[in-house]
Scaffold this motif. Structure first.
Motif, PDB file in Angstrom:
ATOM      1  N   SER A 256      72.658 -38.034  40.114  1.00 21.90           N
ATOM      2  CA  SER A 256      72.517 -39.435  39.706  1.00 21.90           C
ATOM      3  C   SER A 256      72.504 -40.346  40.929  1.00 21.90           C
ATOM      4  CB  SER A 256      73.660 -39.848  38.772  1.00 21.90           C
ATOM      5  OG  SER A 256      73.561 -41.218  38.451  1.00 21.90           O
ATOM      6  N   LYS A 257      71.614 -41.332  40.917  1.00 19.31           N
ATOM      7  CA  LYS A 257      71.511 -42.283  42.017  1.00 19.31           C
ATOM      8  C   LYS A 257      72.653 -43.304  41.989  1.00 19.31           C
ATOM      9  CE  LYS A 257      66.437 -42.156  42.035  1.00 19.31           C
ATOM     10  NZ  LYS A 257      65.204 -42.984  41.889  1.00 19.31           N
ATOM     11  N   ASN A 258      73.321 -43.396  40.859  1.00 22.48           N
ATOM     12  CA  ASN A 258      74.313 -44.447  40.647  1.00 22.48           C
ATOM     13  C   ASN A 258      75.727 -43.888  40.554  1.00 22.48           C
ATOM     14  OD1 ASN A 258      72.432 -46.891  40.080  1.00 22.48           O
ATOM     15  ND2 ASN A 258      71.614 -45.247  38.782  1.00 22.48           N
ATOM     16  N   THR A 259      76.660 -44.613  41.165  1.00 20.54           N
ATOM     17  CA  THR A 259      78.068 -44.206  41.130  1.00 20.54           C
ATOM     18  C   THR A 259      78.946 -45.372  40.693  1.00 20.54           C
ATOM     19  OG1 THR A 259      77.726 -42.633  42.953  1.00 20.54           O
ATOM     20  CG2 THR A 259      79.990 -43.266  42.444  1.00 20.54           C
TER      21      THR A 259
ATOM     22  N   ASP B 132      76.774 -36.088  36.766  1.00 20.10           N
ATOM     23  CA  ASP B 132      75.587 -35.500  37.376  1.00 20.10           C
ATOM     24  C   ASP B 132      75.510 -35.869  38.856  1.00 20.10           C
ATOM     25  OD1 ASP B 132      73.120 -34.538  38.104  1.00 20.10           O
ATOM     26  OD2 ASP B 132      72.000 -35.581  36.531  1.00 20.10           O
TER      27      ASP B 132
ATOM     28  N   GLY C 230      74.109 -39.402  32.077  1.00 20.03           N
ATOM     29  CA  GLY C 230      73.576 -39.436  33.438  1.00 20.03           C
ATOM     30  C   GLY C 230      73.244 -40.829  33.933  1.00 20.03           C
ATOM     31  N   THR C 231      73.705 -41.863  33.218  1.00 18.38           N
ATOM     32  CA  THR C 231      73.478 -43.236  33.670  1.00 18.38           C
ATOM     33  C   THR C 231      74.102 -43.441  35.042  1.00 18.38           C
ATOM     34  OG1 THR C 231      73.508 -44.032  31.377  1.00 18.38           O
ATOM     35  CG2 THR C 231      73.817 -45.675  33.112  1.00 18.38           C
ATOM     36  N   PHE C 232      75.287 -42.870  35.225  1.00 18.48           N
ATOM     37  CA  PHE C 232      75.952 -42.859  36.522  1.00 18.48           C
ATOM     38  C   PHE C 232      76.935 -41.698  36.559  1.00 18.48           C
ATOM     39  CE2 PHE C 232      78.099 -46.254  33.926  1.00 18.48           C
ATOM     40  CZ  PHE C 232      79.239 -45.551  33.611  1.00 18.48           C
ATOM     41  N   LYS C 233      77.301 -41.310  37.752  1.00 22.25           N
ATOM     42  CA  LYS C 233      78.450 -40.433  37.925  1.00 22.25           C
ATOM     43  C   LYS C 233      79.631 -41.340  38.217  1.00 22.25           C
ATOM     44  CE  LYS C 233      77.148 -39.421  42.756  1.00 22.25           C
ATOM     45  NZ  LYS C 233      75.830 -40.097  42.709  1.00 22.25           N
TER      46      LYS C 233
END
Length: 276
Positions: A97-100, A94, A130-133
């Motif tokens: 997502s704010k996280n990578t 996603d 969608g926890t992270f991309k």
């Protein structure tokens, strides 16, 4: 943890001998071994293989050099679903997502295969939820290891490029298949240098089975030059000294100085470093 440092490789060889004996004696303790020391498990492949590697070093190194020389003469073809000047930025998941999670791996790396076996499904679920991309940067430094040179890392990476050109899901599924216990060779076995091996594994992936365009790209080495470019990107990554390595939002994920190998190690580190 597969390392680029020759001194570390010598130490790793000794550790690999010990890890292999334990693995053969008590296979049901693999998870606990990983938890106690992921770096120890990383070096399980040299046991019984050093003699072979030394005997065949000149031939394997020649294969490595020939593969690289041929790839450098080919035009750069960037797979679909990539970005960046040379197509070496591969981000799946996603975009909002704010996280990578940044994943660094080498396709010949035995501990990468162990990580994928135990924690790969967790990573895939986190991407899906969608926890992270996830961003993937793949190295090929094991091909240049003087103890066991070859072309398998580069060739498998080129094939991954062909899978990525089909779809991000094909890339993820193919990487999982290549790392699976039934398909992944020991570190001293340069099996992935053989296109037929890569094509045989691809038949286990829904989107790649019978895919003529994918097969043609693997046989022609369409993404060989791209594999070299990706490898160079890996080599230039700051703070990455081996595989597997992980960063979440730029922060390196480690437990006891080693990469998190099991879900019990990986998930808490992720949760601690997520942007809310």
């Amino acid at each position: 943890m597969s390392n680029r440092n020759s001194h570390q490789n010598k130490q790793a060889a000794r550790e690999r001998l010990r890890a292999e004996r334990e693995r053969q004696a008590k296979k049901d303790r693999v998870r606990r071994q990983l938890f106690v020391g992921g770096a120890v498990v990383a070096v399980l492949a040299i046991a019984g293989g050093i003699g072979y590697a030394v005997t065949n070093m000149n031939t394997s190194d020649n294969v490595n050099q020939k593969w690289r020389a041929a790839a450098e003469k080919k035009p750069l073809t960037k797979p679909a679903n990539t970005s960046g000047p040379q197509g070496t930025t591969v981000v799946i998941g996603d975009k909002k997502s704010k996280n990578t999670l940044h994943v660094y791996e080498d396709m010949r790396c035995p501990v990468c295969a162990q990580f994928e076996k135990f924690t790969g499904p967790t990573v895939l679920k986190d991407i899906k939820d969608g926890t992270f991309k996830a961003q993937f940067t793949m190295g090929t430094f094991l091909d240049d290891n003087k103890q066991m040179p070859g072309a398998g890392s580069k060739n498998a990476l080129s094939a991954l490029g062909a899978a990525l050109n089909v779809s991000p899901q094909a890339f993820l599924d193919y990487k999982t298949a290549l790392y699976s216990p039934k398909n992944h060779p020991e570190e001293t076995d340069d099996a992935f240098a053989d296109n037929q091996k890569l094509l045989d594994v691809a038949q286990q992936v829904k989107e790649l089975k019978g895919n003529a365009a994918f097969e043609k790209a693997v046989k022609k080495g369409t993404y060989d030059r791209w594999a070299l470019a990706m490898s160079k990107t890996f080599d230039q990554a700051k703070g990455v000294t081996g595989t597997p390595s992980f960063t979440l939002n730029g922060k390196k994920l480690e437990t006891g100085g080693n990469p998190p190998m099991t879900p019990d190690q990986f998930t808490p580190l992720v949760q601690q470093n997520l942007k809310k």
